[in-house]
Design a protein around this motif. Structure first.
Motif, PDB file in Angstrom:
ATOM      1  N   THR A  80       0.859  -1.182   0.000  1.00  0.00           N
ATOM      2  CA  THR A  80       0.000   0.000   0.000  1.00  0.00           C
ATOM      3  C   THR A  80       0.893   1.229   0.000  1.00  0.00           C
ATOM      4  N   LEU A  81       0.390   2.259  -0.646  1.00  0.00           N
ATOM      5  CA  LEU A  81       1.186   3.481  -0.797  1.00  0.00           C
ATOM      6  C   LEU A  81       0.986   4.349   0.439  1.00  0.00           C
ATOM      7  N   LYS A  82       2.039   4.526   1.228  1.00  0.00           N
ATOM      8  CA  LYS A  82       1.943   5.387   2.419  1.00  0.00           C
ATOM      9  C   LYS A  82       3.025   6.438   2.321  1.00  0.00           C
ATOM     10  N   GLU A  83       2.617   7.684   2.343  1.00  0.00           N
ATOM     11  CA  GLU A  83       3.551   8.816   2.293  1.00  0.00           C
ATOM     12  C   GLU A  83       4.555   8.664   1.154  1.00  0.00           C
ATOM     13  N   GLY A  84       4.043   8.332   0.003  1.00  0.00           N
ATOM     14  CA  GLY A  84       4.907   8.303  -1.176  1.00  0.00           C
ATOM     15  C   GLY A  84       5.788   7.082  -1.299  1.00  0.00           C
ATOM     16  N   ALA A  85       5.686   6.124  -0.363  1.00  0.00           N
ATOM     17  CA  ALA A  85       6.475   4.900  -0.502  1.00  0.00           C
ATOM     18  C   ALA A  85       5.546   3.704  -0.376  1.00  0.00           C
ATOM     19  N   TRP A  86       5.933   2.603  -1.021  1.00  0.00           N
ATOM     20  CA  TRP A  86       5.101   1.409  -0.989  1.00  0.00           C
ATOM     21  C   TRP A  86       5.536   0.526   0.171  1.00  0.00           C
ATOM     22  N   LYS A  87       4.569   0.215   1.070  1.00  0.00           N
ATOM     23  CA  LYS A  87       4.911  -0.598   2.230  1.00  0.00           C
ATOM     24  C   LYS A  87       4.293  -1.982   2.092  1.00  0.00           C
ATOM     25  N   PRO A  88       5.080  -3.032   2.315  1.00  0.00           N
ATOM     26  CA  PRO A  88       4.547  -4.375   2.107  1.00  0.00           C
ATOM     27  C   PRO A  88       3.895  -4.947   3.364  1.00  0.00           C
ATOM     28  N   THR A  89       2.931  -5.829   3.125  1.00  0.00           N
ATOM     29  CA  THR A  89       2.333  -6.616   4.193  1.00  0.00           C
ATOM     30  C   THR A  89       2.417  -8.066   3.746  1.00  0.00           C
ATOM     31  N   LEU A  90       2.998  -8.902   4.581  1.00  0.00           N
ATOM     32  CA  LEU A  90       3.153 -10.298   4.193  1.00  0.00           C
ATOM     33  C   LEU A  90       1.817 -11.017   4.257  1.00  0.00           C
ATOM     34  N   VAL A  91       1.565 -11.893   3.319  1.00  0.00           N
ATOM     35  CA  VAL A  91       0.373 -12.733   3.338  1.00  0.00           C
ATOM     36  C   VAL A  91       0.859 -14.166   3.420  1.00  0.00           C
ATOM     37  N   ILE A  92       0.406 -14.896   4.443  1.00  0.00           N
ATOM     38  CA  ILE A  92       0.835 -16.282   4.583  1.00  0.00           C
ATOM     39  C   ILE A  92      -0.042 -17.136   3.682  1.00  0.00           C
ATOM     40  N   LEU A  93       0.579 -17.755   2.687  1.00  0.00           N
ATOM     41  CA  LEU A  93      -0.203 -18.521   1.724  1.00  0.00           C
ATOM     42  C   LEU A  93      -0.308 -19.998   2.095  1.00  0.00           C
ATOM     43  N   ARG A  94       0.533 -20.455   2.994  1.00  0.00           N
ATOM     44  CA  ARG A  94       0.574 -21.870   3.403  1.00  0.00           C
ATOM     45  C   ARG A  94       0.797 -22.799   2.212  1.00  0.00           C
ATOM     46  N   ILE A  95       1.725 -22.433   1.349  1.00  0.00           N
ATOM     47  CA  ILE A  95       2.052 -23.318   0.227  1.00  0.00           C
ATOM     48  C   ILE A  95       3.501 -23.750   0.382  1.00  0.00           C
ATOM     49  N   ASN A  96       3.827 -24.911  -0.178  1.00  0.00           N
ATOM     50  CA  ASN A  96       5.214 -25.349  -0.053  1.00  0.00           C
ATOM     51  C   ASN A  96       5.926 -25.405  -1.385  1.00  0.00           C
ATOM     52  N   ARG A  97       5.359 -24.747  -2.401  1.00  0.00           N
ATOM     53  CA  ARG A  97       6.051 -24.586  -3.675  1.00  0.00           C
ATOM     54  C   ARG A  97       5.884 -23.150  -4.106  1.00  0.00           C
ATOM     55  N   ALA A  98       6.502 -22.783  -5.195  1.00  0.00           N
ATOM     56  CA  ALA A  98       6.462 -21.391  -5.639  1.00  0.00           C
ATOM     57  C   ALA A  98       5.056 -20.966  -6.031  1.00  0.00           C
ATOM     58  N   ALA A  99       4.761 -19.687  -5.807  1.00  0.00           N
ATOM     59  CA  ALA A  99       3.519 -19.104  -6.305  1.00  0.00           C
ATOM     60  C   ALA A  99       3.742 -18.744  -7.756  1.00  0.00           C
ATOM     61  N   ARG A 100       2.691 -18.895  -8.573  1.00  0.00           N
ATOM     62  CA  ARG A 100       2.886 -18.715 -10.025  1.00  0.00           C
ATOM     63  C   ARG A 100       2.149 -17.526 -10.608  1.00  0.00           C
ATOM     64  N   CYS A 101       0.984 -17.208 -10.054  1.00  0.00           N
ATOM     65  CA  CYS A 101       0.202 -16.127 -10.651  1.00  0.00           C
ATOM     66  C   CYS A 101      -0.721 -15.582  -9.579  1.00  0.00           C
ATOM     67  N   VAL A 102      -1.102 -14.313  -9.710  1.00  0.00           N
ATOM     68  CA  VAL A 102      -1.965 -13.703  -8.696  1.00  0.00           C
ATOM     69  C   VAL A 102      -2.924 -12.739  -9.391  1.00  0.00           C
ATOM     70  N   LYS A 103      -4.157 -12.695  -8.881  1.00  0.00           N
ATOM     71  CA  LYS A 103      -5.127 -11.769  -9.475  1.00  0.00           C
ATOM     72  C   LYS A 103      -6.032 -11.236  -8.380  1.00  0.00           C
ATOM     73  N   TRP A 104      -6.258  -9.902  -8.384  1.00  0.00           N
ATOM     74  CA  TRP A 104      -7.258  -9.303  -7.510  1.00  0.00           C
ATOM     75  C   TRP A 104      -8.636  -9.650  -8.054  1.00  0.00           C
ATOM     76  N   SER A 105      -9.617  -9.776  -7.164  1.00  0.00           N
ATOM     77  CA  SER A 105     -10.980  -9.999  -7.638  1.00  0.00           C
ATOM     78  C   SER A 105     -11.525  -8.655  -8.121  1.00  0.00           C
ATOM     79  N   PRO A 106     -12.603  -8.659  -8.907  1.00  0.00           N
ATOM     80  CA  PRO A 106     -13.120  -7.398  -9.453  1.00  0.00           C
ATOM     81  C   PRO A 106     -13.461  -6.369  -8.368  1.00  0.00           C
ATOM     82  N   LYS A 107     -13.966  -6.829  -7.196  1.00  0.00           N
ATOM     83  CA  LYS A 107     -14.293  -5.856  -6.147  1.00  0.00           C
ATOM     84  C   LYS A 107     -13.094  -5.564  -5.257  1.00  0.00           C
ATOM     85  N   GLU A 108     -11.986  -6.222  -5.507  1.00  0.00           N
ATOM     86  CA  GLU A 108     -10.724  -5.992  -4.805  1.00  0.00           C
ATOM     87  C   GLU A 108     -10.806  -6.263  -3.311  1.00  0.00           C
TER      88      GLU A 108
END
Lengths: 380, 151
Positions: A80-108
């Motif tokens: 998220t953009l806070k004061e002109g810089a992008w700050k990350p928030t970790l999301v625990i996916l509980r996967i044990n292999r690489a993530a391949r693709c990601v998409k926001w839903s239409p309502k975000e």
């Protein structure tokens, strides 16, 4: 058509912001770079460094201005953009292999991550704990999920997988949304329910069908009633919700296509290892898919005389005296196109779309000028 | 360290992939009725000199789903007979008479034929390959490579 060469390395993935002035892309490493358009130049304004592995997917939520990235380090971050810089928030996916693709839903309010762990993680924000939580869709996926696309109703999700199938799942999360109404794909939609699965043989009446190939790209049409996907056996298929028997495949004569999008309700643009976008037209009444045309305007190679020295050089190199123009790549992109995104007009009246590829370049295609440049091209 | 592992080495013969619970198993398509093209019919058509019909007949009932190697080899031999019987100038017309599925199937037989070259087979197959490529494009070759169940 505009072409901008960003890097020498492939662009792994890209995402645009709402007004298309900024683009977030991954230059084939652990970082995400955000470039801002300044006239005809692009300036790098932000570098997002948090991932420990290659960033494999980026999506920009245009309304809420958040970026989600997922990587080969099995993590996803929401920025998220806070004061002109992008700050990350970790999301625990509980996967044990690489993530391949990601998409926001239409309502975000949620996003989906496809991974090599043979499951899809649907993540949503839990207010009480101030934390992103995820739920898994596992059955009956048997291999890596390569591509995802949301239905406009925010509930249904199409997934293309390496087990040669394209499926539609329900990703209904009761904590964040209302029960959905019935759609042509089905009416009962509990979480994880599979509403559609492509069969192996594709179009009806094929006795000589092979086993299919990895499904590289999936896309819902603007209404959500049609689903198109491209597969590694050089086919493009379209299915219409509710009519499970009519899956129409077109076996193309090109190399496999890696990405696909609808530009109107009946026209599909796909691109892949042949380095140029291709148009397909779907006729709903006849339920047929036809090849519409190659969407690249080749530059006319200047015909100049060949000197004797060049003749011998060509003989030495190519065993023939002439410059063989068939082998030369006279397309806009010089390497495979890996991602295609709609810039203007949405999926029902697209007027501009953009492609990025393994040549590190970005191509912006204008539908109107393509239509006028190619005489037989008709975008219905 | 100097343990005699000759007899105790039976574990080295274990195929660990068989015990992998995530192993991908292809869907079984019951196809016991796929016996390959009809030999008698094809032979008679070749003798009559009706090569176009012979081509259509030999591309019927491809033994794609069976695990029976004999059926597959018989079918391949038969296809090779028909392809060799064509005159070089007629090959293009033969390919034109096929639909898209036919061209893909022909490409599969051509590559299968390349696997076991016999005296003149490769030359004939290469001529057919050139014409089939013109009709099917590189897509048909990609489909040969990605097909999980092939002739």
């Amino acid at each position: 058509m505009a072409y901008h060469s960003f890097l020498l390395e492939p662009i792994s993935c890209h995402a645009w912001n709402k007004d298309r002035t900024q683009i977030a892309l991954c230059p084939n490493n652990h970082e995400v770079h955000i470039y801002k358009k300044d006239g005809t130049k692009w300036n790098r304004i932000h570098e997002l460094k948090e991932h420990n592995g290659q960033v494999t997917g980026i999506d920009w939520a245009t309304e809420s201005n958040r970026i989600v990235t997922c990587g080969a380090d099995r993590n996803a971050y929401v920025w998220t953009l806070k004061e002109g810089a992008w700050k990350p928030t970790l999301v625990i996916l509980r996967i044990n292999r690489a993530a391949r693709c990601v998409k926001w839903s239409p309502k975000e309010n949620k996003f989906a991550v496809g991974s090599g762990s043979r499951l899809i993680s649907i993540c949503y924000f839990e207010q009480e704990n101030d934390w992103w939580v995820c739920k898994h869709i596992k059955k009956p996926i048997r291999s890596t999920i390569l591509s995802l696309d949301w239905h406009p109703n925010n509930i249904l999700l199409a997934a293309g997988s390496c087990d040669f199938k394209c499926r539609v799942f329900s990703a209904y999360i009761k904590e964040v949304e209302e029960k959905p109404g019935p759609t042509p794909w089905g009416s009962k939609m509990p979480f994880g329910e599979m509403l559609f699965e492509s069969s192996e043989s594709g179009a009806a009446g094929q006795t000589a069908a092979g086993g299919g190939g990895w499904v590289h790209g999936v896309c819902f049409s603007h209404s959500g009633n049609r689903l198109a996907w491209t597969s590694h056996d050089s086919t493009v298929s379209v299915a219409e919700g509710g009519k499970t028997s009519t899956v129409n495949s077109l076996r193309s004569e090109t190399l496999p296509l890696l990405c696909v999008t609808f530009i109107t309700e009946n026209s599909i643009v796909a691109a892949g290892h042949d380095c140029y976008p291709v148009l397909f037209v779907y006729d709903g009444a006849k339920a047929s898919l036809t090849f519409g045309g190659k969407l690249d305007v080749p530059k006319q190679a200047a015909q100049k005389g060949i000197s004797a020295r060049e003749r011998f050089q060509n003989l030495d190199r190519r065993a023939s005296e002439t410059q063989s123009t068939e082998k030369d790549l006279n397309t806009l992109h010089k390497n495979s196109i890996s991602q295609i995104s709609v810039l203007e007009g949405g999926r029902n009246q697209c007027s501009k779309f953009c492609t990025t590829g393994m040549d590190g370049g970005l191509g912006i295609w204008d539908v109107k000028s393509l239509e006028s440049a190619m005489k037989d091209l008709k975008i219905v | 360290m100097s343990k005699n592992t000759v007899n105790a080495a039976r574990f080295r013969r274990v195929d660990v992939d068989e015990y992998d619970e995530n192993k991908f198993v292809d869907e079984e398509d019951g196809a016991e009725n796929q016996l390959g093209p009809d030999e008698a019919e094809v032979d008679s058509l070749i003798r009559q000199g009706n090569l176009m019909e012979a081509l259509q007949a030999v591309l019927k009932n491809p033994p794609i789903n069976t695990k029976n190697q004999n059926v597959k080899e018989r079918a391949e031999g038969l296809v090779l007979k028909v392809l060799s019987a064509f005159k070089s100038s007629d090959i293009e017309k033969g390919v034109q008479s096929l639909d898209k599925n036919g061209v893909d199937l022909l490409m599969k037989y051509i590559y299968k034929g390349f696997e076991r070259p016999s005296e003149n087979s490769s030359a004939v197959l290469l001529q057919w390959h050139e014409k089939a490529l013109a009709a099917g494009g590189v897509g048909s070759i990609v489909r040969v490579l990605t097909a999980r169940k092939t002739v």
